[in-house]
Motif scaffolding. Structure first.
Motif, mmCIF file in Angstrom:
data_model
loop_
_atom_site.group_PDB
_atom_site.id
_atom_site.type_symbol
_atom_site.label_atom_id
_atom_site.label_comp_id
_atom_site.label_asym_id
_atom_site.label_seq_id
_atom_site.Cartn_x
_atom_site.Cartn_y
_atom_site.Cartn_z
ATOM 1 N N ALA A 170 50.179 37.598 21.566
ATOM 2 C CA ALA A 170 50.154 38.574 20.470
ATOM 3 C C ALA A 170 51.444 39.382 20.386
ATOM 4 N N VAL A 171 51.895 39.892 21.525
ATOM 5 C CA VAL A 171 53.075 40.763 21.533
ATOM 6 C C VAL A 171 54.362 39.940 21.655
ATOM 7 N N GLY A 172 54.363 39.009 22.621
ATOM 8 C CA GLY A 172 55.579 38.241 22.848
ATOM 9 C C GLY A 172 55.821 37.149 21.826
ATOM 10 N N GLY A 173 54.747 36.481 21.359
ATOM 11 C CA GLY A 173 54.914 35.364 20.438
ATOM 12 C C GLY A 173 54.806 35.745 18.979
ATOM 13 N N LEU A 174 53.813 36.580 18.611
ATOM 14 C CA LEU A 174 53.595 36.942 17.215
ATOM 15 C C LEU A 174 54.277 38.242 16.822
ATOM 16 N N GLY A 175 54.776 38.976 17.811
ATOM 17 C CA GLY A 175 55.475 40.220 17.513
ATOM 18 C C GLY A 175 54.586 41.338 17.021
ATOM 19 N N LEU A 176 53.300 41.294 17.383
ATOM 20 C CA LEU A 176 52.379 42.342 16.950
ATOM 21 C C LEU A 176 52.560 43.599 17.800
ATOM 22 N N PRO A 177 52.423 44.773 17.203
ATOM 23 C CA PRO A 177 52.515 46.012 17.998
ATOM 24 C C PRO A 177 51.257 46.201 18.841
ATOM 25 N N TRP A 178 51.415 46.903 19.956
ATOM 26 C CA TRP A 178 50.263 47.177 20.811
ATOM 27 C C TRP A 178 49.185 47.949 20.061
ATOM 28 N N ALA A 179 49.612 48.756 19.076
ATOM 29 C CA ALA A 179 48.636 49.560 18.332
ATOM 30 C C ALA A 179 47.599 48.685 17.637
ATOM 31 N N THR A 180 48.020 47.513 17.159
ATOM 32 C CA THR A 180 47.082 46.606 16.491
ATOM 33 C C THR A 180 46.001 46.137 17.459
ATOM 34 N N LEU A 181 46.414 45.737 18.661
ATOM 35 C CA LEU A 181 45.452 45.286 19.661
ATOM 36 C C LEU A 181 44.491 46.408 20.044
ATOM 37 N N LEU A 182 45.024 47.590 20.218
ATOM 38 C CA LEU A 182 44.192 48.713 20.640
ATOM 39 C C LEU A 182 43.212 49.128 19.549
ATOM 40 N N GLN A 183 43.644 49.056 18.283
ATOM 41 C CA GLN A 183 42.738 49.411 17.191
ATOM 42 C C GLN A 183 41.555 48.440 17.113
ATOM 43 N N VAL A 184 41.851 47.153 17.232
ATOM 44 C CA VAL A 184 40.781 46.160 17.194
ATOM 45 C C VAL A 184 39.838 46.348 18.374
ATOM 46 N N SER A 185 40.404 46.611 19.546
ATOM 47 C CA SER A 185 39.596 46.819 20.741
ATOM 48 C C SER A 185 38.695 48.038 20.592
#
Length: 421
Positions: free
Chosen positions: A31-46
């Motif tokens: 997610a972060v290394g390959g797709l360049g998504l911010p950590w905020a996106t992962l945390l919001q979904v979680s």
């Protein structure tokens, strides 16, 4: 990055890193290394996954179960089951199956059922000459019933992932749970046909055991009545169950103490913290799947083979058996269900039928080494090395697989009762 994530996750699993960290690290690499998504996106979904009201029922049901153990309700269920079948050959073993099934009607925790009923019955079975490995695997296998008999944590998690009403998933588990208990008791009767039988309980003794167990037997009405009458949510019903358990423990049986209540709170907190940690990090994988369009690729690949719903069910059973060998139950739910929902829709598979088949074969992971949590839990109660119990696994696995095949071939076992809800 996907290849790197697979390698890293595999290594972490091999070195026994907790599964929630495997999910977090492996998914984050992509997610972060390959797709360049911010950590905020992962945390919001979680955060969104953890704050579903339905999931609040899990810690409350687990807490209610532990209070019932500390307050003497589980012990009275055991006494009632022993009075009914204890005089048969293999009666103690069949009583364990019945008691665990009954315990499942007021606690959604499989491991709590093994601990509660196993602690009361396993030492007595050893005294009566039952082989220790047999006792361990029996307790672990019987606990699979708790994943079916409502209320069930498995049903709550499945409903939170699929939006199927929890009242329907609860109802779906009733007849399959009874069927699994029946198959287990038949196997136990065959396996223990040479064991000595105990004296038959008198009708007076049975009546006394029934009267003592009435507060326990009314608990399912307290838990499920409000849900099916439409006046309580699952979480509210679970909260009332906890209050009811405390009232019975403190004022009816008078066995629950403040220390026991504190211990129940701690045990419930520890157990549910593990579940919620897995849920929080497993949602990282759903983010990766969404952005990589993995579910769509799976649909196109499978449909290209001309797959039928029945073929899909058998394939799902095999996948669950394999995953259950290496991964615990809750992670498999979050790994498999989101990835297959689109395919299930295309194939027009009944979601209730899917739940029962999925739960049947995922649950067998409690028995299959190396990650056989059910066997490890039961072994710890009587301090039996788990590896000594593995020789008893084939017979019980055969029962579990037979049950699963029946669920695949005869979906009415799962879908008939929810049709009235």
């Amino acid at each position: 990055m996907i290849a790197l994530a697979i390698v890293v996750s595999t290594v972490l699993l091999v070195v026994a890193v907790p599964i929630f960290l495997v999910f977090a690290i492996g998914s984050s690499i992509v997610a972060v290394g390959g797709l360049g998504l911010p950590w905020a996106t992962l945390l919001q979904v979680s955060f969104g996954a953890l704050t579903k009201q339905l999931l609040l029922a899990i810690p409350l049901f687990v807490f209610a179960g532990f209070v019932m153990v500390r307050g003497g309700m589980a012990a009275r269920l055991v006494s009632l089951c022993l009075s009914l079948v204890g005089h048969w050959r293999g009666g103690l073993a069949m009583a364990m199956v019945l008691a665990i099934a009954a315990f499942g009607a007021f606690s959604g925790s499989v491991l709590a059922a093994i601990s509660a009923i196993g602690s009361a019955m396993m030492p007595r079975m050893i005294e009566e000459g039952y082989p220790r490995p047999f006792i361990v695997v029996l307790a672990a296998t019987a606990a699979l019933i708790d994943a079916l008999i409502p209320p069930s944590n498995a049903a709550i998690i499945y409903s939170s992932l699929t939006s199927v009403p929890v009242s329907k998933t609860f109802a779906a588990g009733v007849f399959p749970g009874i069927l699994l208990a029946t198959l287990l008791m038949a196997y136990v009767r065959l396996r223990c046909r040479h064991m000595p039988s105990a004296p038959r309980a008198s009708w007076t003794e049975r009546g006394a055991a029934l009267v003592n167990a009435i507060p326990s037997l009314t608990t399912p009405l307290v838990i499920l009545g409000g849900i099916y009458l439409g006046i309580l949510t699952a979480a509210e019903s679970a909260a009332i169950a906890g209050v009811w358990a405390m009232i019975v423990g403190f004022f009816v049986h008078r066995e629950l103490t403040l220390r026991g209540l504190w211990d129940a709170l701690v045990e419930a907190a520890l157990g549910t913290a593990i579940i919620f940690a897995i849920i929080a990090t497993a949602t990282f994988l759903s983010v990766v799947a969404t952005y990589t369009r993995a579910p769509q690729a799976i649909i196109e690949y499978v449909i290209g083979f001309g797959t039928t719903p029945l073929m899909f069910m058998f394939a799902l059973a095999v996948v669950c058996l394999i995953l259950g060998t290496f991964i615990e139950v809750v992670p498999i739910f979050y790994l498999v269900i989101p990835m297959t929902l689109g395919l299930v829709t295309v194939l027009q598979v009944d979601m209730i039928h899917l739940y029962i088949v999925f739960a049947a074969f995922v649950g067998l992971g409690l028995l299959t080494p190396p990650v056989c949590v059910g066997v490890y839990t039961a072994s710890a109660i009587i301090r039996e090395p788990p590896e000594r119990s593995f020789r008893e696994l084939p017979g019980f696995l055969a029962v579990g697989i037979l049950y699963g095949l029946i669920m695949i071939l005869f979906p009415k076992f799962a879908t008939w009762l929810p049709g009235f809800v």
